[in-house]
Write a protein that holds these residues in place. Structure first.
Motif, short mmCIF file in Angstrom:
data_model
loop_
_atom_site.label_atom_id
_atom_site.label_comp_id
_atom_site.label_asym_id
_atom_site.label_seq_id
_atom_site.Cartn_x
_atom_site.Cartn_y
_atom_site.Cartn_z
N LEU A 190 -3.53 3.41 14.45
CA LEU A 190 -4.75 4.18 14.46
C LEU A 190 -4.86 5.33 13.58
CD1 LEU A 190 -7.69 4.67 16.02
CD2 LEU A 190 -6.30 5.99 17.83
N VAL A 191 -3.56 5.77 13.32
CA VAL A 191 -3.91 6.97 12.32
C VAL A 191 -3.86 6.53 10.98
CG1 VAL A 191 -2.44 8.74 11.15
CG2 VAL A 191 -2.31 8.51 13.47
N ARG A 192 -3.37 5.48 10.66
CA ARG A 192 -3.56 4.89 9.32
C ARG A 192 -5.09 4.40 9.07
NH1 ARG A 192 0.15 1.16 5.44
NH2 ARG A 192 -1.29 0.28 4.27
N ALA A 193 -5.73 3.76 10.27
CA ALA A 193 -7.10 3.31 10.23
C ALA A 193 -7.97 4.47 9.89
CB ALA A 193 -7.29 2.54 11.42
N THR A 194 -7.69 5.58 10.44
CA THR A 194 -8.50 6.75 10.20
C THR A 194 -8.62 7.25 8.73
OG1 THR A 194 -7.97 7.50 12.63
CG2 THR A 194 -8.90 9.22 11.15
N LEU A 195 -7.33 7.22 8.40
CA LEU A 195 -7.17 7.83 6.88
C LEU A 195 -8.07 6.52 5.94
CD1 LEU A 195 -3.67 8.88 6.44
CD2 LEU A 195 -5.69 10.14 6.82
N GLU A 196 -7.85 5.36 6.38
CA GLU A 196 -8.51 4.33 5.51
C GLU A 196 -9.97 4.33 5.63
OE1 GLU A 196 -6.75 0.52 6.53
OE2 GLU A 196 -5.10 0.85 5.73
N SER A 197 -10.50 4.92 6.90
CA SER A 197 -11.81 4.91 6.88
C SER A 197 -12.54 5.89 6.02
CB SER A 197 -12.35 5.49 8.35
OG SER A 197 -12.07 6.67 8.70
N ILE A 198 -11.77 6.90 5.67
CA ILE A 198 -12.23 7.94 4.62
C ILE A 198 -12.52 7.38 3.35
CG2 ILE A 198 -11.85 10.04 3.68
CD1 ILE A 198 -10.07 10.72 6.03
N ALA A 199 -11.49 6.35 2.94
CA ALA A 199 -11.65 5.76 1.70
C ALA A 199 -12.67 4.83 1.59
CB ALA A 199 -10.15 5.16 1.16
N TYR A 200 -12.74 3.89 2.53
CA TYR A 200 -13.91 2.85 2.73
C TYR A 200 -15.41 3.40 2.50
CZ TYR A 200 -10.58 -0.86 4.72
OH TYR A 200 -9.55 -1.76 4.87
N GLN A 201 -15.59 4.53 3.21
CA GLN A 201 -16.80 5.24 3.09
C GLN A 201 -16.93 5.86 1.68
OE1 GLN A 201 -17.90 7.53 7.07
NE2 GLN A 201 -15.71 7.70 6.78
N ALA A 206 -4.57 15.94 -1.00
CA ALA A 206 -3.35 16.19 -1.02
C ALA A 206 -2.52 15.12 -0.33
CB ALA A 206 -2.80 17.62 -0.66
N ASN A 207 -3.17 14.39 0.48
CA ASN A 207 -2.60 13.10 1.27
C ASN A 207 -2.33 11.94 0.25
OD1 ASN A 207 -2.32 10.80 2.92
ND2 ASN A 207 -2.84 12.08 4.54
N ASN A 208 -1.18 11.89 -0.13
CA ASN A 208 -0.92 10.76 -1.17
C ASN A 208 -1.19 9.58 -0.80
OD1 ASN A 208 0.28 12.59 -3.08
ND2 ASN A 208 2.14 12.59 -2.09
N PHE A 209 -0.94 9.09 0.73
CA PHE A 209 -1.36 7.76 1.06
C PHE A 209 -2.85 7.57 0.87
CE2 PHE A 209 -3.56 5.31 4.28
CZ PHE A 209 -2.77 4.00 4.25
N LEU A 210 -3.58 8.44 1.32
CA LEU A 210 -4.95 8.39 1.15
C LEU A 210 -5.43 7.94 -0.30
CD1 LEU A 210 -7.98 8.36 2.07
CD2 LEU A 210 -7.82 10.84 2.13
N MET A 211 -4.90 8.71 -1.14
CA MET A 211 -5.29 8.76 -2.45
C MET A 211 -4.96 7.31 -2.93
SD MET A 211 -7.07 11.46 -3.38
CE MET A 211 -7.53 11.18 -1.51
N GLN A 212 -3.68 6.94 -2.85
CA GLN A 212 -3.35 5.56 -3.38
C GLN A 212 -4.38 4.43 -2.59
OE1 GLN A 212 -0.97 4.65 -5.82
NE2 GLN A 212 -2.22 2.78 -5.50
N PHE A 213 -4.59 4.59 -1.30
CA PHE A 213 -5.36 3.52 -0.69
C PHE A 213 -6.88 3.66 -1.32
CE2 PHE A 213 -8.36 1.68 2.61
CZ PHE A 213 -7.46 0.56 2.83
N GLN A 214 -7.28 5.02 -1.62
CA GLN A 214 -8.48 4.74 -2.33
C GLN A 214 -8.70 4.27 -3.71
OE1 GLN A 214 -11.71 7.29 -1.06
NE2 GLN A 214 -12.16 5.35 -2.20
N ALA A 215 -7.66 4.41 -4.48
CA ALA A 215 -7.31 3.75 -5.71
C ALA A 215 -7.59 2.40 -5.58
CB ALA A 215 -6.27 4.13 -6.52
N ASP A 216 -6.75 1.70 -4.51
CA ASP A 216 -6.68 0.35 -4.34
C ASP A 216 -7.97 -0.17 -3.96
OD1 ASP A 216 -4.17 0.16 -5.09
OD2 ASP A 216 -3.33 0.42 -2.84
N ILE A 217 -8.73 0.37 -2.66
CA ILE A 217 -9.86 -0.25 -2.24
C ILE A 217 -11.00 -0.06 -3.30
CG2 ILE A 217 -10.77 1.75 -0.89
CD1 ILE A 217 -9.96 -1.76 0.50
N SER A 218 -11.12 0.83 -4.02
CA SER A 218 -12.08 1.22 -5.08
C SER A 218 -11.70 0.57 -6.41
CB SER A 218 -12.44 2.65 -5.08
OG SER A 218 -12.64 3.34 -4.05
N ALA A 219 -10.57 -0.04 -6.71
CA ALA A 219 -10.16 -0.44 -7.82
C ALA A 219 -10.50 0.45 -8.97
CB ALA A 219 -10.74 -1.84 -8.16
N LEU A 220 -9.95 1.90 -8.82
CA LEU A 220 -10.24 2.94 -9.65
C LEU A 220 -9.00 3.56 -9.82
CD1 LEU A 220 -13.72 4.41 -8.31
CD2 LEU A 220 -13.18 3.07 -10.39
#
Length: 496
Positions: free
Chosen positions: A376-387, A414-428
């Motif tokens: 659930l914690v991971r899904a919450t961080l991922e939701s920020i990147a999806y949006q 500052a959250n490295n997991f979120l920034m990496q997931f943002q790069a992955d899900i946005s292909a940026l």
């Protein structure tokens, strides 16, 4: 030395930079917000000024310099917050109505029923909403008619926070704003880049040529005013840079070429893409606004907002009790390989772009017996990147330009997991600067350019230096599967 003032909704921070871009002094103080009725948010104009004055003095003391040693001052500020004060005495005549305040929603609904929403969008680049300044000002005039009489008589000044600070710092001699802040009022013509008489009439405001109610609009980099020694720390210092917080952040991230994007991760997410000299035609859900070109002159930008980002992490902490502090989420998210198919859509106050659905509600989808706290914690961080990816996709379509990288700032960057997931899900490629106080950096850079300290093509490298790149690593098939699941979850949350 440059003093950069970052006046925000919950507090004010002052920074002192030297001409190499080194930060040599900093001070922060909270600013009270008041909630007199449900949906109402106010501040006291005197407190905005006194808190700002206090942190400026403290930042200078920590830098070990006097105000007289400053070369220039830059200001960045919370946008849309509406202030009204007496021209002679400088005393506020009402509380400051904060951008979050919804008291003027009925005025906006009235104008929408009159068929004005699309006309306003075309004229201003904005949507008809209580978020912006014009309906707040009209609400004051309707509910306190004596204020309208005084405004017509030339006795009052209206401004956003930048104007209020300039007025006080100059000892009441300068009533000014810049194009970025003016463009957030619903009183500014985006094509003509000036106050619009028809917009003023629509919102019941006196003509500025007669009343002097509205501030004069200047480019964001250049000479605004000189501080008054009696009003501001005993020194005369030129104010040479002014911009609203999100535009200052865009400039502070070095985004001055079409297609360059920054995303600020705060309570929500604010994403801006620099568009250039030509106004872009936008899909519904995005705003057109004024930003700064490389020299601090007016240019166009595209803006979109995610309503719930960091506040979803606060929900994990405060309402769910799953974490003690936000910093824990990175380690927790990395402790599991995936969410086991869980999606969390944090539509606590509806969905923003591209859906604009105020009736949507927060939803957790895909729960199975094996899913727990970490998922659930991971899904919450991922939701920020999806949006944020949904915003980025809208901007690709609006600008008709490829977007290769995203600059990031704000607390959650500052959250490295979120920034990496943002790069992955946005292909940026996601770029995080060393100096993540991008709004303050932007104000300092604008002031330095305006004062002639720096040239637009030769800015101090340390203020724009990247601390870390996050490169996309996810396979395209996995990315498409995850995005498909997200879209199903969003559809479910909109079914309520």
């Amino acid at each position: 030395m440059i003093l950069s003032i970052d006046q925000g909704t919950t507090g004010t921070t002052a920074f002192v930079f030297d001409t190499s871009g080194a930060l040599i002094g900093r001070s922060y103080s909270e600013l009270p917000n008041y909630y007199p009725k449900p949906g109402w948010v106010e501040q006291r104009a005197e407190e905005i000024w006194q808190v700002t004055l206090r942190v400026c003095a403290a930042a200078l003391e920590r830098a070990g310099i006097r105000a007289s040693e400053l070369t220039a001052v830059g200001i960045t500020n919370q946008r849309e917050t509406t202030l009204l004060w007496d021209r002679q005495t400088g005393a506020p005549v009402c509380p400051a109505i904060v951008w979050q305040c919804r008291r003027s929603a009925d005025i906006c609904a009235e104008l929408a029923r009159a068929g004005k929403a699309e006309w306003l969008r075309e004229r201003t680049g904005l949507v008809l909403d209580a978020y912006f300044s014009a309906s707040k000002l009209q609400w004051l005039f309707r509910n306190q008619p004596e204020l309208l009489d005084r405004a017509r008589a030339g006795e009052l000044c209206f401004g956003t926070v930048d104007s209020w600070l300039i007025w006080n710092m100059s000892g009441g001699r300068a009533h000014l704003t810049d194009h970025t802040n003016a463009s957030r009022t619903l009183l500014y013509n985006l094509e003509q880049q000036s106050w619009d008489p028809e917009l003023l009439a629509l919102f019941g405001c006196p003509e500025p040529q007669v009343s002097g109610l509205l501030p004069e609009i200047l480019p964001s980099a250049g000479h605004f005013a000189v501080t008054d020694p009696e009003a501001f720390l005993g020194a005369e210092v030129p104010i040479c840079g002014v911009a609203g917080d999100q535009q200052a952040s865009l400039f502070g991230q070095g985004c001055t070429r079409p297609g360059e994007v920054k995303n600020t991760y705060g309570t929500g997410c604010f994403m801006l893409a620099f568009a250039g000299a030509e106004r872009p035609q936008l899909p519904r859900g995005l705003l057109a606004t004024i930003a700064c070109d490389a020299s601090g002159r007016p240019a166009y930008a595209v803006e979109g907002a995610v309503f719930t980002a960091g506040s979803a992490v606060q929900w994990l902490r405060d309402e769910m009790g799953l974490i003690r502090e936000a910093a824990e989420t990175e380690m927790i998210a990395q402790s599991v390989p995936n969410t086991r198919g869980v999606y969390m859509v944090p539509a606590f106050s509806g969905l923003g772009a591209p859906h604009w659905d105020p009736s949507a509600r927060g939803t957790i989808c895909g729960l199975s017996r094996g899913a727990g706290r970490a998922e659930l914690v991971r899904a919450t961080l991922e939701s920020i990147a999806y949006q944020s990816e949904e915003l980025a996709q809208l901007m690709r379509e609006a600008l008709e330009l490829p977007i290769s990288h995203m600059r990031v700032d704000g607390g959650a960057s500052a959250n490295n997991f979120l920034m990496q997931f943002q790069a992955d899900i946005s292909a940026l490629r996601v770029e995080r600067p060393k100096q993540i106080e991008s709004t303050a950096v932007g104000a300092a850079l604008l002031a330095g350019i305006g004062a002639g300290i720096w040239r637009a093509d030769d800015l101090p490298a340390r203020l724009l230096e990247i601390e870390r790149d996050f490169l996309p690593k996810m396979a395209e098939q996995e990315r498409e599967q995850l995005l498909s699941g997200w879209h199903r979850a969003v559809a479910a949350c909109r079914a309520f």
